[in-house]
Write a protein that holds these residues in place. Structure first.
Motif, PDB file in Angstrom:
ATOM      1  N   ASN A  50      25.231  -4.667   7.093  1.00  0.00           N
ATOM      2  CA  ASN A  50      25.569  -5.298   5.812  1.00  0.00           C
ATOM      3  C   ASN A  50      24.402  -6.083   5.199  1.00  0.00           C
ATOM      4  OD1 ASN A  50      27.684  -5.334   3.876  1.00  0.00           O
ATOM      5  ND2 ASN A  50      27.871  -7.540   4.192  1.00  0.00           N
ATOM      6  N   ARG A  51      23.181  -5.739   5.626  1.00  0.00           N
ATOM      7  CA  ARG A  51      22.004  -6.398   5.039  1.00  0.00           C
ATOM      8  C   ARG A  51      21.214  -5.372   4.234  1.00  0.00           C
ATOM      9  NH1 ARG A  51      20.927  -9.168  10.749  1.00  0.00           N
ATOM     10  NH2 ARG A  51      21.742  -7.120  11.232  1.00  0.00           N
ATOM     11  N   ALA A  52      21.377  -5.453   2.935  1.00  0.00           N
ATOM     12  CA  ALA A  52      20.697  -4.523   2.032  1.00  0.00           C
ATOM     13  C   ALA A  52      19.229  -4.926   1.886  1.00  0.00           C
ATOM     14  CB  ALA A  52      21.388  -4.537   0.679  1.00  0.00           C
ATOM     15  N   GLU A  53      18.438  -4.026   1.322  1.00  0.00           N
ATOM     16  CA  GLU A  53      17.005  -4.307   1.153  1.00  0.00           C
ATOM     17  C   GLU A  53      16.572  -4.149  -0.304  1.00  0.00           C
ATOM     18  OE1 GLU A  53      14.330  -2.453   3.888  1.00  0.00           O
ATOM     19  OE2 GLU A  53      15.716  -2.700   5.599  1.00  0.00           O
ATOM     20  N   ILE A  54      15.552  -4.929  -0.624  1.00  0.00           N
ATOM     21  CA  ILE A  54      14.966  -4.864  -1.972  1.00  0.00           C
ATOM     22  C   ILE A  54      13.462  -4.618  -1.828  1.00  0.00           C
ATOM     23  CG2 ILE A  54      14.538  -6.124  -4.111  1.00  0.00           C
ATOM     24  CD1 ILE A  54      17.075  -7.835  -3.395  1.00  0.00           C
ATOM     25  N   CYS A  55      12.990  -3.545  -2.434  1.00  0.00           N
ATOM     26  CA  CYS A  55      11.544  -3.272  -2.472  1.00  0.00           C
ATOM     27  C   CYS A  55      11.044  -3.735  -3.838  1.00  0.00           C
ATOM     28  CB  CYS A  55      11.236  -1.786  -2.405  1.00  0.00           C
ATOM     29  SG  CYS A  55      12.307  -0.826  -1.379  1.00  0.00           S
ATOM     30  N   VAL A  56       9.786  -4.088  -3.887  1.00  0.00           N
ATOM     31  CA  VAL A  56       9.164  -4.307  -5.197  1.00  0.00           C
ATOM     32  C   VAL A  56       8.143  -3.207  -5.423  1.00  0.00           C
ATOM     33  CG1 VAL A  56       7.619  -5.791  -6.534  1.00  0.00           C
ATOM     34  CG2 VAL A  56       9.573  -6.772  -5.360  1.00  0.00           C
ATOM     35  N   GLN A  57       8.282  -2.528  -6.539  1.00  0.00           N
ATOM     36  CA  GLN A  57       7.346  -1.457  -6.876  1.00  0.00           C
ATOM     37  C   GLN A  57       6.411  -1.942  -7.983  1.00  0.00           C
ATOM     38  OE1 GLN A  57       7.547   2.946  -6.670  1.00  0.00           O
ATOM     39  NE2 GLN A  57       8.561   2.673  -8.617  1.00  0.00           N
ATOM     40  N   ILE A  58       5.121  -1.854  -7.717  1.00  0.00           N
ATOM     41  CA  ILE A  58       4.118  -2.303  -8.684  1.00  0.00           C
ATOM     42  C   ILE A  58       3.428  -1.064  -9.262  1.00  0.00           C
ATOM     43  CG2 ILE A  58       2.042  -3.697  -9.017  1.00  0.00           C
ATOM     44  CD1 ILE A  58       2.853  -5.196  -6.391  1.00  0.00           C
ATOM     45  N   GLY A  59       3.584  -0.859 -10.548  1.00  0.00           N
ATOM     46  CA  GLY A  59       2.884   0.244 -11.218  1.00  0.00           C
ATOM     47  C   GLY A  59       1.433  -0.156 -11.441  1.00  0.00           C
ATOM     48  N   LEU A  60       0.505   0.726 -11.071  1.00  0.00           N
ATOM     49  CA  LEU A  60      -0.911   0.381 -11.179  1.00  0.00           C
ATOM     50  C   LEU A  60      -1.515   0.743 -12.521  1.00  0.00           C
ATOM     51  CD1 LEU A  60      -2.351   1.484  -7.695  1.00  0.00           C
ATOM     52  CD2 LEU A  60      -1.197  -0.648  -8.329  1.00  0.00           C
ATOM     53  N   ASN A  61      -1.001   1.812 -13.151  1.00  0.00           N
ATOM     54  CA  ASN A  61      -1.728   2.297 -14.330  1.00  0.00           C
ATOM     55  C   ASN A  61      -0.828   3.057 -15.293  1.00  0.00           C
ATOM     56  OD1 ASN A  61      -1.458   4.669 -12.600  1.00  0.00           O
ATOM     57  ND2 ASN A  61      -2.905   5.640 -13.999  1.00  0.00           N
ATOM     58  N   VAL A  62      -1.395   3.263 -16.474  1.00  0.00           N
ATOM     59  CA  VAL A  62      -0.794   4.126 -17.492  1.00  0.00           C
ATOM     60  C   VAL A  62      -1.815   5.215 -17.785  1.00  0.00           C
ATOM     61  CG1 VAL A  62      -0.224   4.248 -19.955  1.00  0.00           C
ATOM     62  CG2 VAL A  62       0.573   2.314 -18.589  1.00  0.00           C
ATOM     63  N   SER A  63      -1.349   6.456 -17.869  1.00  0.00           N
ATOM     64  CA  SER A  63      -2.267   7.505 -18.323  1.00  0.00           C
ATOM     65  C   SER A  63      -1.464   8.589 -19.026  1.00  0.00           C
ATOM     66  CB  SER A  63      -3.013   8.129 -17.141  1.00  0.00           C
ATOM     67  OG  SER A  63      -2.203   9.113 -16.516  1.00  0.00           O
ATOM     68  N   ALA A  64      -2.162   9.465 -19.726  1.00  0.00           N
ATOM     69  CA  ALA A  64      -1.503  10.655 -20.276  1.00  0.00           C
ATOM     70  C   ALA A  64      -1.559  11.696 -19.168  1.00  0.00           C
ATOM     71  CB  ALA A  64      -2.229  11.130 -21.521  1.00  0.00           C
ATOM     72  N   GLY A 122      10.679 -12.664  -1.414  1.00  0.00           N
ATOM     73  CA  GLY A 122      11.690 -12.026  -0.571  1.00  0.00           C
ATOM     74  C   GLY A 122      11.703 -10.512  -0.578  1.00  0.00           C
ATOM     75  N   ALA A 123      10.697  -9.875  -1.195  1.00  0.00           N
ATOM     76  CA  ALA A 123      10.661  -8.405  -1.143  1.00  0.00           C
ATOM     77  C   ALA A 123      10.569  -7.971   0.319  1.00  0.00           C
ATOM     78  CB  ALA A 123       9.460  -7.876  -1.920  1.00  0.00           C
ATOM     79  N   ASN A 124      11.360  -6.994   0.690  1.00  0.00           N
ATOM     80  CA  ASN A 124      11.327  -6.491   2.072  1.00  0.00           C
ATOM     81  C   ASN A 124      10.211  -5.472   2.281  1.00  0.00           C
ATOM     82  OD1 ASN A 124      14.699  -6.558   1.390  1.00  0.00           O
ATOM     83  ND2 ASN A 124      13.871  -7.878   2.996  1.00  0.00           N
ATOM     84  N   SER A 125       9.721  -4.889   1.193  1.00  0.00           N
ATOM     85  CA  SER A 125       8.586  -3.956   1.272  1.00  0.00           C
ATOM     86  C   SER A 125       7.932  -3.931  -0.102  1.00  0.00           C
ATOM     87  CB  SER A 125       9.041  -2.547   1.675  1.00  0.00           C
ATOM     88  OG  SER A 125      10.034  -2.092   0.781  1.00  0.00           O
ATOM     89  N   ILE A 126       6.684  -3.499  -0.121  1.00  0.00           N
ATOM     90  CA  ILE A 126       5.927  -3.430  -1.375  1.00  0.00           C
ATOM     91  C   ILE A 126       5.490  -1.984  -1.595  1.00  0.00           C
ATOM     92  CG2 ILE A 126       3.863  -4.220  -2.617  1.00  0.00           C
ATOM     93  CD1 ILE A 126       5.766  -6.527  -2.047  1.00  0.00           C
ATOM     94  N   TYR A 127       5.784  -1.481  -2.787  1.00  0.00           N
ATOM     95  CA  TYR A 127       5.362  -0.136  -3.172  1.00  0.00           C
ATOM     96  C   TYR A 127       4.229  -0.242  -4.194  1.00  0.00           C
ATOM     97  CZ  TYR A 127       9.459   2.387  -1.312  1.00  0.00           C
ATOM     98  OH  TYR A 127      10.414   2.954  -0.501  1.00  0.00           O
ATOM     99  N   LEU A 128       3.244   0.604  -4.044  1.00  0.00           N
ATOM    100  CA  LEU A 128       2.248   0.768  -5.098  1.00  0.00           C
ATOM    101  C   LEU A 128       2.460   2.151  -5.702  1.00  0.00           C
ATOM    102  CD1 LEU A 128      -1.008  -0.707  -3.485  1.00  0.00           C
ATOM    103  CD2 LEU A 128       0.809  -1.898  -4.755  1.00  0.00           C
ATOM    104  N   MET A 129       2.600   2.179  -7.024  1.00  0.00           N
ATOM    105  CA  MET A 129       2.884   3.445  -7.709  1.00  0.00           C
ATOM    106  C   MET A 129       1.774   3.745  -8.718  1.00  0.00           C
ATOM    107  SD  MET A 129       6.123   4.405 -10.161  1.00  0.00           S
ATOM    108  CE  MET A 129       5.802   3.003 -11.227  1.00  0.00           C
ATOM    109  N   GLU A 154      10.921  -3.981 -10.154  1.00  0.00           N
ATOM    110  CA  GLU A 154       9.731  -3.288 -10.659  1.00  0.00           C
ATOM    111  C   GLU A 154       8.895  -4.184 -11.564  1.00  0.00           C
ATOM    112  OE1 GLU A 154      10.865   1.278 -11.172  1.00  0.00           O
ATOM    113  OE2 GLU A 154      12.232  -0.034 -12.240  1.00  0.00           O
ATOM    114  N   VAL A 155       7.573  -4.024 -11.430  1.00  0.00           N
ATOM    115  CA  VAL A 155       6.630  -4.702 -12.323  1.00  0.00           C
ATOM    116  C   VAL A 155       5.518  -3.730 -12.696  1.00  0.00           C
ATOM    117  CG1 VAL A 155       7.063  -7.044 -11.449  1.00  0.00           C
ATOM    118  CG2 VAL A 155       5.332  -5.658 -10.358  1.00  0.00           C
ATOM    119  N   GLY A 156       4.871  -4.029 -13.820  1.00  0.00           N
ATOM    120  CA  GLY A 156       3.759  -3.183 -14.273  1.00  0.00           C
ATOM    121  C   GLY A 156       4.255  -1.943 -14.993  1.00  0.00           C
ATOM    122  N   PRO A 157       3.371  -0.979 -15.184  1.00  0.00           N
ATOM    123  CA  PRO A 157       3.766   0.256 -15.885  1.00  0.00           C
ATOM    124  C   PRO A 157       4.844   1.016 -15.119  1.00  0.00           C
ATOM    125  CG  PRO A 157       1.365   0.073 -15.704  1.00  0.00           C
ATOM    126  CD  PRO A 157       1.939  -1.011 -14.848  1.00  0.00           C
TER     127      PRO A 157
END
Ligand code: SF4
Length: 366
Positions: free
Chosen positions: A55-69, A108-115, A291-294
């Motif tokens: 019963n312990r859910a998790e929250i990841c934070v995903q950080i967008g690094l860039n914008v491109s076409a 409190g993010a349980n994991s960090i994503y880089l996107m 989520e943060v960033g692009p």
């Protein structure tokens, strides 16, 4: 109200440690998602998900690094060149990425994503990843959401301190994207060979997607033995090629979350949904992203001002679904899937339930 016997049988089999076969999953996918039987399916998935994570859910934070076409031209994505949403490229300074990662960990993010976009240089991604890794606590999982991998880039990512990649064979892969399905499957294998966990999801689902295609993706993802699965709906970004189809409801998405959960059996902790929502958490989702960033679902280069939710918002949604949120590093990203092997070994019944029950480490819940 009537729940067909076959549905009851499938749920009992999954509860006893079995896996639903292709025919079972087809039957579940074809149930009307507003029916009483679908309600039973969602309740069963919820119970399995709660037990799997204590019963312990998790929250990841995903950080967008860039914008491109991006030339991969996935027609649901705001970065796709063909959609013309972002005419000018941009990139977050590495210092900003590190600052966001460290702040997220402290919040409190349980994991960090880089996107990054599909055309982002891998060497640059690794450089940024190393810098972020250097500033995070060693036990915080770092996850890469990047383009397809080669054996060399996968090893470099692992050496840089990432423990997992997020990757999916997406809806319409090779049809609505310029990426052949085989390339995605190859990346699954390569990631595994490099010792990286694979997180995946049936995504991005729209109203136009058939049972056949959803089923195909569920089976592909199960065969890849991921550390989490789940379901995500397509968000209709204005200007993107698929917006004309509309969106599925949160209820329909919740039902798909439940089927994706049951498809993996009891042998997995994590099941995600995106964007975060309470019906999904009530139907078997125990993993959300802030989520943060692009972001590929947004037209604002800083999704935290737009669609992106922060950790506090994700936490509130989980609490509305009567979940606690795990404190400390993710468990989901460190436990591989054992379901196919267990099922093939003939595992069933109470014995297996006891043997396969997953015990997250003791942590303080909110
Ligand atoms: S989803 Fe990824 S690969 Fe596809 S267009 Fe967007 S950034 Fe490129």
């Amino acid at each position: 109200m009537n729940v067909p016997n076959r549905v009851t049988e499938i749920l009992a089999r999954v509860g006893d440690g079995g896996l639903p076969d292709e025919g079972d999953l087809r039957l579940l996918l074809e149930l009307p998602h507003r029916s009483a039987a679908a309600g039973e399916v969602m309740a069963a998935a919820r119970e399995i998900a709660r037990e799997a994570c204590g019963n312990r859910a998790e929250i990841c934070v995903q950080i967008g690094l860039n914008v491109s076409a991006c030339p991969m031209n996935c027609r649901f994505c705001s970065f796709a060149a063909v959609n013309g949403v972002f005419p000018d490229p941009s990139e977050l300074p590495v210092g900003d990425v590190v600052e966001r990662a460290v702040r997220s960990e402290a919040e409190g993010a349980n994991s960090i994503y880089l996107m990054a976009t599909g055309d982002y240089p891998m060497a640059r991604f690794v450089e940024v990843g190393q810098e972020v890794r250097r500033h995070l606590r060693s036990e915080t999982p770092l996850v890469a959401n990047v383009g397809d991998l080669t054996p060399t880039t996968a090893r470099t990512i692992a050496d840089a301190g990432f423990c997992a990649v997020y990757h999916a064979a997406r809806m319409g892969e090779g049809r609505e994207t310029a990426i052949p399905l085989e390339k995605r499957l190859r990346t699954f294998r390569i990631a595994r060979e490099a010792g990286l966990q694979l997180g995946t999801c049936v995504e991005p689902v729209g109203p136009e997607h058939t049972t056949d295609e959803i089923l195909e993706k569920i089976l592909i993802h199960r065969a890849a033995e991921p550390c989490f699965s789940g379901a995500m709906r397509r968000i209709n970004v204005p200007g993107t090629g698929l917006a004309r189809h509309g969106q599925i409801s949160e209820l329909r998405l919740a039902y798909l979350v439940a089927v994706a959960r049951l498809a993996m059996g009891r042998f997995l902790i994590g099941n995600c949904t995106h964007e975060p929502n309470v019906p999904g958490a009530c139907a078997g989702a125990n993993l959300f992203w802030a989520e943060v960033g692009p972001n590929p679902r947004d037209t604002d280069r800083r999704t935290e001002r737009g669609r992106g939710m922060d950790i506090a918002a994700c936490r509130r949604l989980f609490e509305e679904a009567e979940y606690s949120v795990l404190e400390g590093p993710s468990v989901i990203h460190t436990r591989p899937y054992a379901g196919v092997a267990a099922a093939e070994a003939g595992a069933c019944g109470r014995h297996v339930r006891a043997a396969s029950r997953i015990h997250p480490p003791p942590v303080t819940a909110v």
